[in-house]
Design a protein around this motif. Structure first.
Motif: not given
Length: 481
Positions: A447-455
């Motif tokens: 989920l953290d990686q997903f947040h970073a990718a979105i941002a």
């Protein structure tokens, strides 16, 4: 590295920024913590069950004991024991049931109306009676008194001379008359030729002074006050009682196992000269404390232990307590011993753990097996939920790749909304115990990686000119068409 669950709620799934107005969902409880709490509750339940079982197993037991007749030595002994048991606050308490005679006491036990009874060993013993202790031994005393005046006759010195004479029996119980008949038959005297006169123990002295019989019979302890008073009454006015020896005592004991050969020591009944002036052979029989067959071994063992524990305490107030003896534990005993009393006598009495350790062990094993089966079944029921969550995590990984290639902010917002749903389902699975904390940590990393990718992708898209964004969208729409 273990990540804080707060980070799962700290990010917005719609804009990549923290939203103060969004209330954070409650933190899920740890599956390990729930397991520990359930285990603790189970242990406490087992301890409570064991404590409750111990309480009910060791709580005081009240036993009804039949004894009679009124004002007899047996009644006095039982009353003293009842008080002593109550004062010592032992496991067993007594509730006396007073009867008219030892025969009536035996009937109470036979009918199941009493747990214990005081019976005479020379009477019919109930089939459900088992010996616990020998309360006392009674000796048979036969003596003659020389008549005076018109009643003066030949002096009787032997039992074989009793034919045609009157025999006064002290006490109203028919058991003493039966005892006399056994003695007469041993000496070849026809009981029909002997006149039997019975009178209460309280009237013995008066009957002897009135010369109601030629020979008297009394049965009681060697130091019986009733027998001593009766013999003393025979010695008044200068008369000297003549004691009749039962020389065939051994033969009687051989033919009737309920009787034993015994002796009356010289001077037992006082006087000057001694009464008797020499040792007199006789027979004896016992009064027994018997228990109902089937009464708990634990209860009877506890009663026997308490009985002999308080015996010494009663000696000063009730000397007859010294006569209490352990029962005959031989297999050929006249009255079979109760297993509980035998265990006490033989030193094989079992403790609480000795008796119930097997039950406790198997109960713990059964509870452990039930716990394992329950855990497996609970895991089996959550199998589908766990598989669904695994698919959702794979979906999140796919979204992570897609987010880095997305060309519009709308697509990113849609993926963030889907990630919100996946997060909600994951936390629900964790709260239900379908997934463990390790799986939740792995999901947190994704989920953290997903947040970073979105941002990162939003930063890239926001830096492009609007015409390039529209061109990219149109190109992608054409390609999809």
């Amino acid at each position: 590295m273990k990540l804080s669950l707060k980070r799962l709620f700290g990010r917005s799934m719609t804009g990549g920024l923290d939203l103060a107005e969004a209330p954070p969902p409650p933190s899920p409880r740890s599956a390990a913590r729930k397991t520990a709490l359930v285990s603790l509750a189970l242990v406490l339940a087992i301890i409570g069950a064991l404590a409750g079982g111990y309480y009910f197993a060791m709580r005081p037991v009240v036993l009804k004991i039949a004894v009679g007749p009124a004002n007899s030595d047996d009644v006095k002994v039982v009353q003293a024991l009842t008080q002593a048991f109550a004062q010592s606050k032992g496991y067993v308490r007594l509730r006396p049931i007073q009867t008219d005679s030892a025969i009536a006491s035996a009937s109470e036990l036979a009918e199941g109306k009493a747990d214990l009874a005081i019976i005479r060993g020379d009477l019919d013993v109930p089939k459900n009676a088992q010996a616990v202790a020998t309360l006392r031994k009674n000796v048979v005393v036969l003596w003659s008194v020389s008549g005076k005046g018109k009643k003066k006759g030949a002096k009787i010195t032997k039992i074989a001379q009793l034919a045609g004479h009157r025999v006064g029996v002290v006490g109203r119980t028919p058991a003493n008359v039966s005892l006399l008949k056994v003695i007469l038959q041993q000496y070849g005297v026809d009981p029909a030729k002997v006149e039997v006169v019975q009178f209460p123990a309280s009237e013995a002295a008066e009957a002897i002074r009135a010369q109601k019989a030629d020979v008297y019979l009394a049965a009681g302890p060697v130091n019986s006050k009733i027998t001593s008073d009766a013999i003393a009454a025979s010695a008044r006015d200068g008369s000297t009682p003549t004691f009749l020896a039962i020389d065939s005592a051994d033969a009687i004991a051989q033919n009737h196992p309920v009787y034993e050969s015994s002796e009356i020591p010289a001077g037992t009944y006082g006087g000057s000269p001694d009464r008797p002036d020499d040792e007199v052979k006789t027979i004896s029989f016992s009064h027994h404390i018997v228990a109902r067959k089937g009464l708990s071994e634990t209860t009877v063992a506890a009663f026997t232990r308490q009985l002999f524990a308080v015996r010494q305490q009663l000696l000063t107030e009730f000397p007859q307590a010294a006569k209490i003896e352990t029962p005959d534990t031989d297999k050929d005993a006249v009255i079979p011993v109760h297993p509980g009393a035998a265990a006490f006598v033989d030193g094989e009495e079992k403790t609480f753990l000795d008796k119930y350790s097997d039950y406790i062990w198997w109960s713990l094993m059964a509870l452990s097996a039930m716990g394992s089966i329950g855990a497996w079944f609970a895991g089996y029921l959550k199998k589908d939920e766990r598989n669904t969550n695994n698919h959702q995590r794979e979906r999140l990984l796919d979204m992570l790749v897609a987010a880095r290639k997305s060309e519009t902010a709308d697509e990113l917002d849609q993926m963030q909304a889907e990630a919100d749903e996946i997060l909600r389902d994951t936390l629900r699975c964790y709260d239900h115990g379908a997934i463990e904390e390790g799986a939740l940590t792995a999901f947190n990393i994704v989920l953290d990686q997903f947040h970073a990718a979105i941002a990162d992708r939003k930063v890239v898209l926001s830096s492009l000119p609007p015409n390039l964004q529209r061109a990219g969208a149109q190109f992608r729409a054409a390609g999809n068409a």
